[in-house]
Design a protein around this motif. Structure first.
Motif, PDB file in Angstrom:
ATOM      1  N   SER A   9     -10.885  58.434 -17.041  1.00  0.00           N
ATOM      2  CA  SER A   9     -11.658  57.391 -17.143  1.00  0.00           C
ATOM      3  C   SER A   9     -13.014  57.643 -17.967  1.00  0.00           C
ATOM      4  N   VAL A  10     -12.772  58.720 -18.621  1.00  0.00           N
ATOM      5  CA  VAL A  10     -13.994  59.212 -19.586  1.00  0.00           C
ATOM      6  C   VAL A  10     -14.212  58.157 -20.539  1.00  0.00           C
ATOM      7  N   ILE A  11     -15.335  57.616 -20.957  1.00  0.00           N
ATOM      8  CA  ILE A  11     -15.520  56.506 -21.879  1.00  0.00           C
ATOM      9  C   ILE A  11     -15.506  56.963 -23.248  1.00  0.00           C
ATOM     10  N   GLY A  22     -29.918  57.761 -19.882  1.00  0.00           N
ATOM     11  CA  GLY A  22     -30.035  58.495 -20.987  1.00  0.00           C
ATOM     12  C   GLY A  22     -31.502  58.265 -21.517  1.00  0.00           C
ATOM     13  N   CYS A  23     -31.668  58.342 -22.652  1.00  0.00           N
ATOM     14  CA  CYS A  23     -33.441  58.739 -23.257  1.00  0.00           C
ATOM     15  C   CYS A  23     -33.834  57.407 -23.721  1.00  0.00           C
ATOM     16  N   TYR A  60     -26.515  49.850 -26.307  1.00  0.00           N
ATOM     17  CA  TYR A  60     -25.722  49.295 -25.298  1.00  0.00           C
ATOM     18  C   TYR A  60     -24.252  49.958 -25.440  1.00  0.00           C
ATOM     19  N   GLY A  61     -23.764  50.922 -24.665  1.00  0.00           N
ATOM     20  CA  GLY A  61     -22.603  51.261 -24.664  1.00  0.00           C
ATOM     21  C   GLY A  61     -22.162  52.227 -23.640  1.00  0.00           C
ATOM     22  N   ASN A  62     -21.127  53.072 -23.939  1.00  0.00           N
ATOM     23  CA  ASN A  62     -20.530  53.937 -22.932  1.00  0.00           C
ATOM     24  C   ASN A  62     -21.110  55.276 -22.891  1.00  0.00           C
ATOM     25  N   SER A  63     -20.354  56.296 -22.595  1.00  0.00           N
ATOM     26  CA  SER A  63     -20.554  57.780 -22.441  1.00  0.00           C
ATOM     27  C   SER A  63     -21.073  58.453 -23.813  1.00  0.00           C
ATOM     28  N   LEU A  64     -20.411  57.679 -25.060  1.00  0.00           N
ATOM     29  CA  LEU A  64     -21.010  58.115 -26.368  1.00  0.00           C
ATOM     30  C   LEU A  64     -22.313  57.978 -26.430  1.00  0.00           C
ATOM     31  N   THR A  65     -22.926  56.801 -26.197  1.00  0.00           N
ATOM     32  CA  THR A  65     -24.223  56.375 -26.326  1.00  0.00           C
ATOM     33  C   THR A  65     -25.147  57.300 -25.272  1.00  0.00           C
ATOM     34  N   ALA A  66     -24.452  57.100 -24.014  1.00  0.00           N
ATOM     35  CA  ALA A  66     -25.241  57.927 -22.701  1.00  0.00           C
ATOM     36  C   ALA A  66     -25.428  59.315 -23.162  1.00  0.00           C
ATOM     37  N   GLY A  67     -24.478  59.843 -24.126  1.00  0.00           N
ATOM     38  CA  GLY A  67     -24.650  61.468 -24.318  1.00  0.00           C
ATOM     39  C   GLY A  67     -23.814  62.299 -23.398  1.00  0.00           C
ATOM     40  N   TYR A  68     -22.645  61.900 -23.016  1.00  0.00           N
ATOM     41  CA  TYR A  68     -21.889  62.779 -22.125  1.00  0.00           C
ATOM     42  C   TYR A  68     -21.767  64.109 -22.509  1.00  0.00           C
ATOM     43  N   GLY A  69     -22.233  65.077 -21.722  1.00  0.00           N
ATOM     44  CA  GLY A  69     -21.986  66.491 -22.038  1.00  0.00           C
ATOM     45  C   GLY A  69     -23.082  67.371 -22.658  1.00  0.00           C
ATOM     46  N   VAL A  70     -23.960  66.557 -22.987  1.00  0.00           N
ATOM     47  CA  VAL A  70     -25.469  66.988 -23.959  1.00  0.00           C
ATOM     48  C   VAL A  70     -26.538  66.456 -23.356  1.00  0.00           C
ATOM     49  N   GLU A  71     -27.723  67.213 -23.609  1.00  0.00           N
ATOM     50  CA  GLU A  71     -28.992  66.677 -23.242  1.00  0.00           C
ATOM     51  C   GLU A  71     -29.309  65.144 -23.441  1.00  0.00           C
ATOM     52  N   PRO A  72     -30.076  64.369 -22.921  1.00  0.00           N
ATOM     53  CA  PRO A  72     -30.313  63.024 -23.489  1.00  0.00           C
ATOM     54  C   PRO A  72     -30.984  63.131 -24.624  1.00  0.00           C
TER      55      PRO A  72
END
Length: 235
Positions: A9-11, A22-23, A60-72
Motif C-alpha cells: 500500500s505504499v504510495i 510534511g513540511c 497535494y499528494g501521496n508518500s512522494l510528496t510527504a517525503g516517505y523515508g526522508v526528513e521533511p
C-alpha cells in the motif's frame, strides 16, 4: 529500465503524483498595512508595509510528496520552498502529502484541506491507484473531482498536475492508458502539466530507497529540479 516489485500500500513509488503531513505551514501571515503619523507642521504621512502577505503553494499528494523515508526538509516540496526563499519570492509552501493516499482518499479530504484559499495547487496523486490496478475510469473521475473542487474553492489558483507512470505489471495497455490519463486531464482542464514527476529517478536503483519505489535524498533533489522547471515560470 528495470522496475522493482510493487510495495503493498505504499504510495507513490516512482508513480506520478502526493497530502497532509510534511513540511511547511499552510497560512500566510499578513503584516500591518501602514502607520499614519501626524505633525502640526507637516501633512499626514503614510509608512508603507514592510512586506506583503505571502501567497500559498499547496502540494497535494501521496508518500512522494510527504517525503516517505526522508526528513521533511529533504522532500521535494521543502526543497522547492528553499529555492523560493533564496529568490525572495513571496510564496509559502504547504505540504499536504499523505502516505498511502489514493485518488479516492484525496477526493474525500480535499474540501477539508482547502478550508483556506491557495494560489498554486500542485496535484500529485494516482500512483497508488496504478500500482493496485484500480479502474482507470475511477482514477480519472476522482482526479477530475479534485480539480473541480479546487476551482470552486480557489478560483484564482493555478493548478499544476504531476504526471505519473507505472511499470507494466498490469499489462502494457493499462500502463500506457494510465500515462496518457494525465495529459488528457491537463488538456481538458487547461492545467500546467509535469509530464513525469519521477523523470530521471524512477527505475534508477541508486536514487531510490530499498523498496524501489520512494526516492532517496538525492532522488528528491532531482524531483525538485523537475518540478521547479515547470513551477518557476508560473511564479
Amino acid at each position: 529500465m528495470k522496475f522493482s516489485r510493487l510495495a503493498g500500500s505504499v504510495i507513490g513509488g516512482w508513480l506520478l503524483l502526493s497530502v497532509v503531513t510534511g513540511c511547511g505551514s499552510s497560512d500566510s501571515k499578513t503584516e500591518s498595512t501602514a502607520e499614519t503619523t501626524t505633525s502640526s507642521a507637516k501633512p499626514t504621512a503614510t509608512k508603507p508595509a514592510d512586506s506583503a502577505p505571502k501567497k500559498t503553494i499547496l502540494f497535494y499528494g501521496n508518500s512522494l510528496t510527504a517525503g516517505y523515508g526522508v526528513e521533511p526538509s529533504q522532500a521535494f516540496p521543502a526543497l522547492i520552498g528553499k529555492k523560493i526563499d533564496s529568490l525572495g519570492l513571496g510564496y509559502s509552501i504547504v505540504n499536504a502529502g499523505l502516505s498511502g493516499e489514493t485518488t479516492a482518499g484525496g477526493k474525500s479530504r480535499i474540501g477539508w484541506v482547502l478550508r483556506k484559499p491557495v494560489d498554486v495547487f500542485v496535484l500529485e496523486l494516482g500512483g497508488n491507484d496504478g500500482l493496485r490496478g484500480l479502474p482507470l475510469s475511477a482514477t480519472r473521475q476522482n482526479l477530475q473531482a479534485i480539480i473541480d473542487t479546487v476551482r470552486a474553492k480557489s478560483p484564482q489558483a493555478q493548478i499544476v498536475l504531476a504526471g505519473m507512470q507505472i511499470p507494466p505489471n498490469m499489462g502494457t495497455t493499462y500502463a500506457n492508458e494510465f500515462r496518457e490519463l494525465y495529459k488528457q486531464l491537463a488538456d481538458k482542464n487547461k492545467l500546467v502539466l509535469i509530464p513525469f514527476l519521477l523523470e530521471g529517478v524512477g527505475g534508477v536503483q541508486k536514487l531510490n530507497q530499498p523498496d524501489g519505489i520512494h526516492p532517496t535524498v538525492a532522488g528528491h533533489r532531482i524531483v525538485a529540479n523537475t518540478v521547479w522547471q515547470v513551477l518557476q515560470p508560473i511564479l
